[in-house]
Design an enzyme around this catalytic site. Sequence first.
Site, PDB file in Angstrom:
ATOM      1  N   ASP A  89       0.710  -1.124   0.001  1.00 30.31           N
ATOM      2  CA  ASP A  89      -0.121   0.070   0.070  1.00 30.31           C
ATOM      3  C   ASP A  89       0.830   1.298   0.124  1.00 30.31           C
ATOM      4  O   ASP A  89       2.142   1.213   0.264  1.00 30.31           O
ATOM      5  CB  ASP A  89      -0.775  -0.039   1.246  1.00 30.31           C
ATOM      6  CG  ASP A  89      -1.991  -1.077   1.176  1.00 30.31           C
ATOM      7  OD1 ASP A  89      -2.092  -1.552   0.044  1.00 30.31           O
ATOM      8  OD2 ASP A  89      -2.560  -1.390   1.988  1.00 30.31           O
ATOM      9  N   LYS A 130      -4.359   2.500  -2.106  1.00 26.49           N
ATOM     10  CA  LYS A 130      -5.570   3.531  -2.493  1.00 26.49           C
ATOM     11  C   LYS A 130      -5.462   4.765  -1.609  1.00 26.49           C
ATOM     12  O   LYS A 130      -4.745   4.742  -0.515  1.00 26.49           O
ATOM     13  CB  LYS A 130      -6.689   2.793  -1.773  1.00 26.49           C
ATOM     14  CG  LYS A 130      -7.018   1.414  -2.586  1.00 26.49           C
ATOM     15  CD  LYS A 130      -8.401   1.002  -2.260  1.00 26.49           C
ATOM     16  CE  LYS A 130      -8.645  -0.566  -2.846  1.00 26.49           C
ATOM     17  NZ  LYS A 130      -7.915  -1.463  -2.444  1.00 26.49           N
ATOM     18  N   MET A 181      -8.080   8.296   9.358  1.00 23.14           N
ATOM     19  CA  MET A 181      -8.480   9.004   8.006  1.00 23.14           C
ATOM     20  C   MET A 181      -9.519  10.040   8.433  1.00 23.14           C
ATOM     21  O   MET A 181     -10.642   9.947   7.611  1.00 23.14           O
ATOM     22  CB  MET A 181      -9.174   7.776   7.355  1.00 23.14           C
ATOM     23  CG  MET A 181      -7.966   6.748   6.947  1.00 23.14           C
ATOM     24  SD  MET A 181      -8.501   5.288   6.151  1.00 23.14           S
ATOM     25  CE  MET A 181      -9.398   4.463   7.304  1.00 23.14           C
TER      26      MET A 181
END
Length: 475
Positions: free
Chosen positions: A246, A268, A381
């Site tokens: 990632d 992502k 996040m």
Amino acid sequence: MDYLPLFAQLKHRPCLVVGGGEVAWRKTRMLLKVGAAVTVVAPDVDHELAEAHAQGKLTVLREAFRPDHLDGNMLAIAATDNALVNELVSTAADSRNILVNVVDDTPKCSFIVPSLVDRSPIIIAISSGGKAPVLARMLREKIETLVPQHIGKMAAMAGAFRDKLKARIPTLTGRRKFWEAAFSGRFADLVAAGKHQQAEQALEQLSGQITTQGEVALIGAGPGDPGLLTLRALQLMQQADVVLYDYLVAEPIMELCRRDAELICVGKRASYHSVSQDDINRLLVEHAQAGKRVVRLKGGDPFMFGRGGEELQTLANAGVSFQVVPGITAAAGATAYAGIPLTHRDHAQTALFITGHLKKEQDTLEWATLARPRQTLVIYMGLMKSAHIQSQLMAHGRSPDTPVAVIENGTRPEQKVFTGQLNNLPSLAEQAASPALIVVGEVAALAGQLTWFGEGRAVSDADPTQAPTAVVNFA
């Protein structure tokens, strides 16, 4: 990296040594040991060089150095006590694109000679790039004590068995599995005991026992500091044929993967997906079914607000063998490096982790529970939704002057910590960049007191009316 480490094949290749003293003999002896065709140029030479010349081991030219002495040589070493001669050798070699080493004068060198741990055919080289030769020597002494003498014999026996193994195990992955099992099993023990014939028999037996089935290791890479990797994670990363990783995996951690592994970025980012989850699942299955050892490397912990569980379900349905190596999640790692304890007897007896990657119309979080005082709320996040998070917490009873912290690039050298209060959380979030973690709760006020990582120190004097911000930059 100032110098590229190379192991040069110098057997029968012409090399020039300029100088006739003790240092020149030491460098010459090193070249002779690897079979180089050595020519020594010096008006006078010591006894050792003269004797080696008489025995036909090298050529001695008893004359002053001239630039044309370099012609036809692969490399040169200047080992005189005359700085002008050494500089002439360096300049003349550079003009001819010939590698040159000037003893004890690194700026004039195009190559340097490292400290060596010799367990031929295993050679370990240690270099400080000329910055700290004593430190390099001390490291060599330490490594000498760690590397057993039988390693060389084990490598030689392995080399003799390679062709036979290639005929029995046609796949590269299968042969790697074989050697990893051999070097950590009975074969290694027998070589260490000096039982070489039995060791050869152990190789024969093992070659018929290796499976060619692939497998997947789901590994948590932690929040960024390579020192937080588990030993098991490092072992599997060194064995991997394929690594799917990632964006959140730090570059220093990627450097620890096996050098010849296939690296595939499948990360992502907000508003940008390079590889869909379906494609990630497909790649995991395809590489494993091709007999490869696959590492799925995810930032933090693979089961903490990631899709590690979904990926394992796909593997289980496809009949692919897998294992999981947990990692230190950002909530534990980043807060520790920011000097923020998740719990504290005087401030918080509960810690809750949530993801801020949510939509207002789909917000089903129990905000009344999340807004309770004397607990720590850690939000992954959450930068883009900081205003929504702030409004919900305050609407459900959390005080506007509740201490908060935003930790950017936690545990990494470039870590930044922004501290303030809940009523200015959106402005703190605007200053930070992903990856970042939001901490809400009384413990966030301890950052100024308990910060230990890096050279900076947090200063948090948030005033309830002005709500100023303290920024700690560890870059």
